[in-house]
Every structure is written in structure tokens, then in C-alpha cells.
Write an enzyme that holds these catalytic residues in place. Sequence first.
Site, PDB file in Angstrom:
ATOM      1  N   ASN A 101       0.836  -1.202   0.000  1.00  0.00           N
ATOM      2  CA  ASN A 101       0.000   0.000   0.000  1.00  0.00           C
ATOM      3  C   ASN A 101       0.870   1.251   0.000  1.00  0.00           C
ATOM      4  O   ASN A 101       1.981   1.256   0.522  1.00  0.00           O
ATOM      5  CB  ASN A 101      -0.925   0.006   1.221  1.00  0.00           C
ATOM      6  CG  ASN A 101      -1.855  -1.193   1.223  1.00  0.00           C
ATOM      7  OD1 ASN A 101      -1.992  -1.852   0.189  1.00  0.00           O
ATOM      8  ND2 ASN A 101      -2.467  -1.484   2.342  1.00  0.00           N
ATOM      9  N   VAL A 102       0.288   2.316  -0.552  1.00  0.00           N
ATOM     10  CA  VAL A 102       1.038   3.571  -0.680  1.00  0.00           C
ATOM     11  C   VAL A 102       0.371   4.681   0.129  1.00  0.00           C
ATOM     12  O   VAL A 102       0.717   5.843   0.022  1.00  0.00           O
ATOM     13  CB  VAL A 102       1.145   3.990  -2.175  1.00  0.00           C
ATOM     14  CG1 VAL A 102       1.912   2.942  -2.969  1.00  0.00           C
ATOM     15  CG2 VAL A 102      -0.240   4.227  -2.804  1.00  0.00           C
ATOM     16  N   HIS A 118       5.873  -0.702  -2.756  1.00  0.00           N
ATOM     17  CA  HIS A 118       5.424   0.045  -3.945  1.00  0.00           C
ATOM     18  C   HIS A 118       5.489   1.552  -3.745  1.00  0.00           C
ATOM     19  O   HIS A 118       4.849   2.311  -4.461  1.00  0.00           O
ATOM     20  CB  HIS A 118       3.991  -0.382  -4.323  1.00  0.00           C
ATOM     21  CG  HIS A 118       3.914  -1.765  -4.909  1.00  0.00           C
ATOM     22  ND1 HIS A 118       2.753  -2.508  -4.958  1.00  0.00           N
ATOM     23  CD2 HIS A 118       4.868  -2.545  -5.496  1.00  0.00           C
ATOM     24  CE1 HIS A 118       2.996  -3.699  -5.532  1.00  0.00           C
ATOM     25  NE2 HIS A 118       4.269  -3.738  -5.856  1.00  0.00           N
ATOM     26  N   CYS A 126      10.057  15.046  -8.656  1.00  0.00           N
ATOM     27  CA  CYS A 126      10.334  15.468 -10.026  1.00  0.00           C
ATOM     28  C   CYS A 126      11.291  14.445 -10.634  1.00  0.00           C
ATOM     29  O   CYS A 126      12.370  14.196 -10.080  1.00  0.00           O
ATOM     30  CB  CYS A 126      10.971  16.865 -10.038  1.00  0.00           C
ATOM     31  SG  CYS A 126      11.550  17.328 -11.694  1.00  0.00           S
ATOM     32  N   CYS A 148       7.004  20.690 -11.004  1.00  0.00           N
ATOM     33  CA  CYS A 148       8.236  21.062 -10.307  1.00  0.00           C
ATOM     34  C   CYS A 148       8.500  22.542 -10.618  1.00  0.00           C
ATOM     35  O   CYS A 148       8.545  22.929 -11.787  1.00  0.00           O
ATOM     36  CB  CYS A 148       9.381  20.189 -10.806  1.00  0.00           C
ATOM     37  SG  CYS A 148      10.990  20.725 -10.201  1.00  0.00           S
ATOM     38  N   CYS A 151      11.911  22.807 -12.766  1.00  0.00           N
ATOM     39  CA  CYS A 151      11.987  22.230 -14.119  1.00  0.00           C
ATOM     40  C   CYS A 151      10.716  22.468 -14.937  1.00  0.00           C
ATOM     41  O   CYS A 151      10.725  22.219 -16.145  1.00  0.00           O
ATOM     42  CB  CYS A 151      12.230  20.723 -14.030  1.00  0.00           C
ATOM     43  SG  CYS A 151      13.629  20.293 -13.003  1.00  0.00           S
ATOM     44  N   SER A 190      -4.572  -9.745  -3.069  1.00  0.00           N
ATOM     45  CA  SER A 190      -4.990 -10.763  -4.034  1.00  0.00           C
ATOM     46  C   SER A 190      -3.810 -11.638  -4.456  1.00  0.00           C
ATOM     47  O   SER A 190      -4.005 -12.683  -5.056  1.00  0.00           O
ATOM     48  CB  SER A 190      -5.622 -10.094  -5.258  1.00  0.00           C
ATOM     49  OG  SER A 190      -4.704  -9.186  -5.831  1.00  0.00           O
ATOM     50  N   ASN A 214      -8.316 -12.746   4.668  1.00  0.00           N
ATOM     51  CA  ASN A 214      -8.853 -12.182   3.426  1.00  0.00           C
ATOM     52  C   ASN A 214     -10.356 -12.474   3.370  1.00  0.00           C
ATOM     53  O   ASN A 214     -10.818 -13.458   3.932  1.00  0.00           O
ATOM     54  CB  ASN A 214      -8.137 -12.792   2.202  1.00  0.00           C
ATOM     55  CG  ASN A 214      -8.285 -11.934   0.945  1.00  0.00           C
ATOM     56  OD1 ASN A 214      -9.374 -11.485   0.610  1.00  0.00           O
ATOM     57  ND2 ASN A 214      -7.178 -11.721   0.255  1.00  0.00           N
ATOM     58  N   ALA A 233     -10.215  -7.880   7.735  1.00  0.00           N
ATOM     59  CA  ALA A 233      -9.044  -7.719   8.607  1.00  0.00           C
ATOM     60  C   ALA A 233      -9.413  -6.925   9.858  1.00  0.00           C
ATOM     61  O   ALA A 233      -8.871  -7.173  10.940  1.00  0.00           O
ATOM     62  CB  ALA A 233      -7.936  -7.011   7.835  1.00  0.00           C
TER      63      ALA A 233
END
Length: 244
Positions: A101-102, A118, A126, A148, A151, A190, A214, A233
Site C-alpha cells: 500500500n502507498v 510500492h 520530479c 516542479c 523544471c 490478491s 482475506n 481484517a
Amino acid sequence: MEDYKKVAGLIKERGYAVAFTGAGISVDSGIPAFRGGQGLWEKYDPMEYAHIGAFHSNPGKVWIMLRDMSRVIFESKPSPAHKALSDLESMGYLKAIITQNVDGLHQIAGNSNIIEYHGNHWQLVCLNCATRVALAPEVVSAMPYPMCDRCMLPLKPDVVFFGEGIPMKAMIRANEEANNCKVLIIIGTSGVVYPAAEIPYMAKSNGAVIVEINMDPSPFTSSITDHFFKGSASDVLPEIMGYF
Ligand code: OAD
């Protein structure tokens, strides 16, 4: 009930647990998973919205999905499952979390040893000068995309897009934990995205007991899982914690 107790006992006895988490742990935090009915990939084709090639060729289009995802993440908060993992770490039994997860919810819940396989959505980067900018509502609302300042190029969340490699440090640390752990708790994934999905197999071949939580069986369930809990969960982990 007996199984909750048994698995709590196993975690205590073996003394070195690692959690391997996926989008399912954050569903009760208000973040839909990627696959299945409400999944992000039902709404957005990942090859058009989450491939690095798509980001380079049409960042404005990709940022439509990223803006949507950012808003969901801004409103999310840790679930009882995140909280249970934080308690398990405080007690000394959970040594690391390897997460796909992010969303940063494991950090917000209070865990400290988190391997973000991940990447993390809360940092924008940038790709030209590596300047980093924290994700915030005013940044995300920039049109056609956040840029950015130096840039004048599009910023990209510091997450792994399809077509990109896994951050080397995260991969090395994850492999080490897969080798060291005595219990691996797979939660809400999954198990179809590689190389992340190799981690449970690695742990199993190094002698870890595999616990899986799950709503539905995954490819791990019939191949390597020793104790499968079918359910959310947010229900199952607090039940197990009740036996500590
Ligand atoms: P998926 O969306 O593929 O799978 C989510 C899993 O969570 C499914 O197996 C569900 O059955 C389960 N689930 C749903 N709700 C749950 C709940 N409340 N409690 C427990 N389990 C629940 O998400 P991931 O496996 O995390 O990668 O996806 C892996 C990778 O694919 C992601 O990291 C992302 C995606 O493309 C990249 O973007 C690189």
C-alpha cells in the site's frame, strides 16, 4: 474462536512475526481496493492510468486518476486492523510490515518498521531533478497537474507505476524479513502482482508459518497458507489480539 487463540499463541511462541499487507487492510479506512467490483482498476484501466509510459506521454490524463486517489487518501484514517498491527509491534511480536500500500496508514497507526514495497503516495517527486514535494490538497488541485517549480515538469507520486522497478532498498529489506520471520501474516492482498507476491513463498520456504486474512481465498490459500481466516481484517485482527 479456537483458531484465534491458536494463532495468537503461535505468534507469541515463535516471537518474530512479519505482516505482508495489501489494499484489503485499507478498505475499512475508506480506500477501495484495486481489483473487484468497487476497485480502482474497474474505473481506470491501469495501462492507461498507472503505467510509467502513460505518465510520460499524457501526465494530465494520469493526474485525473491520481487526484481522485489523493482525495480518497486525504480522507482516510487507520482501521482497527492497522491499529492491531501497531499494538502487535508495541508488544514486541511484530518486527516489520511489508506493505504494497502507498497510503501511509501504517505510519499513521504508529508502526515504525515499515517496508513500502510500492512506494508512498504522500511524496511527489520530479523525475528530472529529484525535488520532493509533500502531497497536500492545494498541490493536488494544480491544473493540469502539479509541476516542479524548477523544471516546470510534472511531479509524480513516489509510487511504483507499472513498468517501473521496485525500490532496491525496499526489495532487499523485504527479502531479509521474509527470510527472518517465523510467522508471516498475509492481510488483504490478491497475491497476483509480482515480484511482491513472491514474498510469502520465500517466507514459507524458509520455514515460516503462514497466516492469511482475506474476504476471499487467494493463490496463497490453497498452496502455502497454514491458517486461513475468511473475513475482514478489521474484525479478524482485533479478535486475535484479544488473546494476547
Ligand atoms: P487487490 O485489490 O488486488 O486485492 C485486495 C484484496 O483484499 C482482495 O484479495 C480482497 O479479497 C481483499 N479484501 C478486500 N476487503 C478486505 C477486508 N476488509 N479485509 C481483508 N481483505 C480484504 O490489492 P493488492 O493485492 O494490494 O500495485 O494489489 C497489489 C498491487 O496491485 C497494488 O499494490 C497495486 C495494484 O496494481 C501497483 O500499483 C504497483
